[in-house]
Write a protein that holds these residues in place. Sequence first.
Motif, mmCIF file in Angstrom:
data_model
loop_
_atom_site.group_PDB
_atom_site.id
_atom_site.type_symbol
_atom_site.label_atom_id
_atom_site.label_comp_id
_atom_site.label_asym_id
_atom_site.label_seq_id
_atom_site.Cartn_x
_atom_site.Cartn_y
_atom_site.Cartn_z
ATOM 1 N N ASN A 64 -1.638 -15.510 -1.310
ATOM 2 C CA ASN A 64 -2.829 -14.936 -1.937
ATOM 3 C C ASN A 64 -4.102 -15.541 -1.350
ATOM 4 O O ASN A 64 -5.168 -14.918 -1.402
ATOM 5 N N HIS A 65 -4.010 -16.748 -0.796
ATOM 6 C CA HIS A 65 -5.174 -17.355 -0.146
ATOM 7 C C HIS A 65 -5.649 -16.531 1.048
ATOM 8 O O HIS A 65 -6.815 -16.627 1.452
ATOM 9 N N LEU A 66 -4.752 -15.733 1.617
ATOM 10 C CA LEU A 66 -5.111 -14.970 2.815
ATOM 11 C C LEU A 66 -5.466 -13.525 2.484
ATOM 12 O O LEU A 66 -5.638 -12.701 3.392
ATOM 13 N N GLY A 67 -5.567 -13.204 1.207
ATOM 14 C CA GLY A 67 -5.824 -11.836 0.786
ATOM 15 C C GLY A 67 -7.283 -11.440 0.893
ATOM 16 O O GLY A 67 -7.909 -11.055 -0.108
ATOM 17 N N HIS A 68 -7.837 -11.512 2.083
ATOM 18 C CA HIS A 68 -9.225 -11.146 2.333
ATOM 19 C C HIS A 68 -9.265 -10.103 3.443
ATOM 20 O O HIS A 68 -8.750 -10.329 4.547
ATOM 21 N N ALA A 69 -9.871 -8.956 3.147
ATOM 22 C CA ALA A 69 -10.079 -7.949 4.191
ATOM 23 C C ALA A 69 -10.970 -8.552 5.261
ATOM 24 O O ALA A 69 -12.005 -9.145 4.965
ATOM 25 N N GLY A 70 -10.577 -8.400 6.492
ATOM 26 C CA GLY A 70 -11.301 -9.030 7.593
ATOM 27 C C GLY A 70 -10.543 -10.222 8.133
ATOM 28 O O GLY A 70 -10.408 -10.378 9.337
ATOM 29 N N LEU A 71 -10.023 -11.058 7.239
ATOM 30 C CA LEU A 71 -9.173 -12.171 7.686
ATOM 31 C C LEU A 71 -7.865 -11.613 8.219
ATOM 32 O O LEU A 71 -7.399 -11.996 9.297
ATOM 33 N N VAL A 72 -7.237 -10.702 7.469
ATOM 34 C CA VAL A 72 -6.015 -10.052 7.936
ATOM 35 C C VAL A 72 -6.293 -8.571 8.152
ATOM 36 O O VAL A 72 -7.017 -7.938 7.374
ATOM 37 N N ALA A 73 -5.713 -8.040 9.210
ATOM 38 C CA ALA A 73 -5.834 -6.608 9.505
ATOM 39 C C ALA A 73 -4.497 -5.914 9.387
ATOM 40 O O ALA A 73 -4.437 -4.706 9.141
ATOM 41 N N GLN A 74 -3.404 -6.675 9.554
ATOM 42 C CA GLN A 74 -2.050 -6.126 9.467
ATOM 43 C C GLN A 74 -1.174 -7.148 8.740
ATOM 44 O O GLN A 74 -1.322 -8.359 8.946
ATOM 45 N N VAL A 75 -0.262 -6.641 7.921
ATOM 46 C CA VAL A 75 0.684 -7.511 7.234
ATOM 47 C C VAL A 75 2.079 -6.897 7.318
ATOM 48 O O VAL A 75 2.268 -5.721 6.976
ATOM 49 N N ILE A 76 3.032 -7.687 7.802
ATOM 50 C CA ILE A 76 4.444 -7.304 7.822
ATOM 51 C C ILE A 76 5.145 -8.267 6.874
ATOM 52 O O ILE A 76 5.279 -9.460 7.174
ATOM 53 N N GLY A 77 5.552 -7.776 5.713
ATOM 54 C CA GLY A 77 6.114 -8.657 4.701
ATOM 55 C C GLY A 77 7.428 -8.155 4.152
ATOM 56 O O GLY A 77 7.683 -6.952 4.101
ATOM 57 N N GLY A 78 8.246 -9.099 3.698
ATOM 58 C CA GLY A 78 9.524 -8.736 3.102
ATOM 59 C C GLY A 78 9.425 -8.441 1.625
ATOM 60 O O GLY A 78 10.187 -7.633 1.097
ATOM 61 N N HIS A 79 8.488 -9.107 0.934
ATOM 62 C CA HIS A 79 8.324 -8.916 -0.509
ATOM 63 C C HIS A 79 6.846 -9.036 -0.837
ATOM 64 O O HIS A 79 6.161 -9.925 -0.328
ATOM 65 N N TRP A 80 6.343 -8.151 -1.713
ATOM 66 C CA TRP A 80 4.910 -8.076 -1.986
ATOM 67 C C TRP A 80 4.560 -8.400 -3.432
ATOM 68 O O TRP A 80 3.387 -8.532 -3.776
ATOM 69 N N GLY A 81 5.539 -8.510 -4.305
ATOM 70 C CA GLY A 81 5.265 -8.634 -5.728
ATOM 71 C C GLY A 81 4.534 -9.899 -6.122
ATOM 72 O O GLY A 81 3.813 -9.924 -7.121
ATOM 73 N N LEU A 82 4.702 -10.986 -5.362
ATOM 74 C CA LEU A 82 4.095 -12.267 -5.704
ATOM 75 C C LEU A 82 2.747 -12.484 -5.025
ATOM 76 O O LEU A 82 2.127 -13.532 -5.191
ATOM 77 N N VAL A 83 2.297 -11.491 -4.239
ATOM 78 C CA VAL A 83 1.033 -11.637 -3.500
ATOM 79 C C VAL A 83 0.101 -10.471 -3.852
ATOM 80 O O VAL A 83 -0.197 -9.623 -3.007
ATOM 81 N N PRO A 84 -0.390 -10.415 -5.101
ATOM 82 C CA PRO A 84 -1.207 -9.272 -5.523
ATOM 83 C C PRO A 84 -2.467 -9.068 -4.696
ATOM 84 O O PRO A 84 -2.933 -7.939 -4.549
ATOM 85 N N LYS A 85 -3.029 -10.142 -4.133
ATOM 86 C CA LYS A 85 -4.263 -9.976 -3.355
ATOM 87 C C LYS A 85 -3.996 -9.251 -2.039
ATOM 88 O O LYS A 85 -4.794 -8.415 -1.600
ATOM 89 N N LEU A 86 -2.867 -9.539 -1.397
ATOM 90 C CA LEU A 86 -2.478 -8.770 -0.211
ATOM 91 C C LEU A 86 -2.058 -7.365 -0.618
ATOM 92 O O LEU A 86 -2.354 -6.381 0.085
ATOM 93 N N GLN A 87 -1.365 -7.277 -1.740
ATOM 94 C CA GLN A 87 -0.892 -5.994 -2.241
ATOM 95 C C GLN A 87 -2.061 -5.034 -2.463
ATOM 96 O O GLN A 87 -1.988 -3.853 -2.088
ATOM 97 N N GLN A 88 -3.146 -5.519 -3.034
ATOM 98 C CA GLN A 88 -4.313 -4.675 -3.294
ATOM 99 C C GLN A 88 -4.901 -4.134 -1.994
ATOM 100 O O GLN A 88 -5.313 -2.967 -1.919
ATOM 101 N N LEU A 89 -4.943 -4.973 -0.964
ATOM 102 C CA LEU A 89 -5.464 -4.520 0.324
ATOM 103 C C LEU A 89 -4.585 -3.412 0.910
ATOM 104 O O LEU A 89 -5.090 -2.445 1.500
#
Length: 650
Positions: free
Chosen positions: A84-109
């Motif tokens: 969730n610390h990395l859930g900032h638009a601009g910091l990340v442009a692409q995410v390849i993840g196995g599970h999203w339920g515990l990272v709501p800030k990335l999930q929202q993006l």
Amino acid sequence: MPHTPRELLEGLRAYEGGKLVTADEALALVRDGDTVATSGFVGIGFAETLALALERRYLSTGQPRNLRLVYAAGQGDGGERGLNHLGHAGLVAQVIGGHWGLVPKLQQLAVAGEIEAWNLPQGVITHLYRDIAAHRPGHLTRVGLGTFVDPLHGGGKLNERTQETLVERMTLAGEELLLYKTFPIHVALIRATTADLDGNLTLEREALTLETLSLAMAVHNSGGIVIAQVEQVAERGSLHPREVKVPGVLVDCVVRAERAEEHLQTFATPYSAAFAGHLRVPLTQLTPLPPGARKVIARRAALELRAGELVNLGIGVPEGVAAVAAEERVIDLITLSTEPGVIGGIPAGGLNFGAAVNTQAVIDQPYQFDLYDGGGLDLAVLGLAQCDAEGNVNVSRFGSRLAGAGGFINISQAAKRLVFTGQFGGDGVRKFVRAVEHRTFSGPHAAARGQPVLYVTERCVLRLTPTGLELIEVAPGLDVERDVLALMDFRPALSPDLRPMEAALFAPEPLALRERLLRRPLAQRLVFDAQHGVLFLDLSHLQIRTLEDLAALQTAIEAKLETLSQRVDGVVNYEGFELAPELAEPYTAFVARVAQQHYRRITRYGQSAFVRAQLLPDLARQGLASEWTNGLAANRDDALRILHTTPLGG
């Protein structure tokens, strides 16, 4: 200290502190557009100090930008910690993840379409690390066929913004497979307990070893930078080489955790000697499940346990099966496991999920998925969030809520037997729908493979058939039409043997499960399929130690055969079968006699040293091998296929 990426790494070679640097110095190495991969499972093995430093650098300088983030398991607490610390638009442009339920800030993006996003199977991502390390073009597997990661159903893409194809369908030797493409990884953020000044890492206080080594190797061989967060630093040459899990040659930077709360063993437990394997806890300390729907479901699922089997339990409702197994004193009769690498013991739940107490072993996560994908898992008990008439299951996406699949796809496709568990629904919540929103499990693919699948709730039990779901059990006292079918969006087939669920599941007293597992009547191991003329003999995990044991088996088999008026085909399950060496000759003689008198054809399957080493050779010496046996098949499906292609009398 120099602060440009190349200068920093060169400077480390001469720096008297070896590879030890601050978090800010290490994260200054990350450049715009880099692919960054992180290790961890929930909070276990996650490098919180490094994630905080990367976030801090971005918020203060606006760099690095447009990272591609890769991670296998869910790494977060559902709130602020972890990825969730990395859930900032601009910091990340692409995410390849196995599970999203515990990272709501990335999930929202991802849901908002602000980043490109993929959900790939957890086991596939851990295997991709090894394939990247070996410079292979991709990971070729059956895992994901028929699910949302299959290109026929979306290729794992999570929004319209995501266009790049990471998964291809291909045909090899006539078989449909999926190819997951490899790609270089520039930065690894990993965690260990201790590092020496040369970067050698040990994990003695960690609950899991995870993909730490595979990821470090993938990044090193990609020409990237491996940054390790540790709890403590040791002098050069002071670590035992057998305890080093990641050699220093793979590690570029070592960062000591800045605060104790940034290096917790799990996100719920600062440190447990039991989770680290340094202490075994009495089972009497484990709290039984309270009465209620969850306990009913866990008990019914526990009835599918078989002595000697390897079992995987998912998170949520399936965790209750471990509590039931402990309460019923059957933990020693089965081997529980979880996908990040735990074998044996009792898995923990909640934010401790992934850890376990009283384990037999903890292996690296990619190897655990090798074991699972290759068919080593006898039974899996997984969650059930949404199901349709074809038996498809969704646990990964519900409207704007993105949970992700985690290890669910690997586990559900590969387990020999599968039980989905969840509350039936009600109060406007429909779990049994016409079509699932996201296909995390493919019922038609499972049915085509002949995989036995149950769907267990507190109201009823269904099973998968080639034509869809069939209702086989209903809770005592419920009306089938009013209390079950009226609450489903489709009408399953009704079994001609529709029966009540066992009353004992709902009673306060224990199930006496230990006695059931140890004293399974021999008569229940013999099932005759009259339609196809096949007698199934389930001798799995049966122990024949005395002449009395052998006599009882012979009596049961002969009694069953004598009720049949014709010769039949036989399929025998020898998985884990044990026979005292001194009983081999009389047993083989009995098998030969029964084969001559009662069978047309017979096939055998399973992993049994006795059958391979003695029974088959002894039958061959008696001249029966070519007529009555066809070796030892790998599984039930192969045994039936061999049986059906063998001419009568040969």
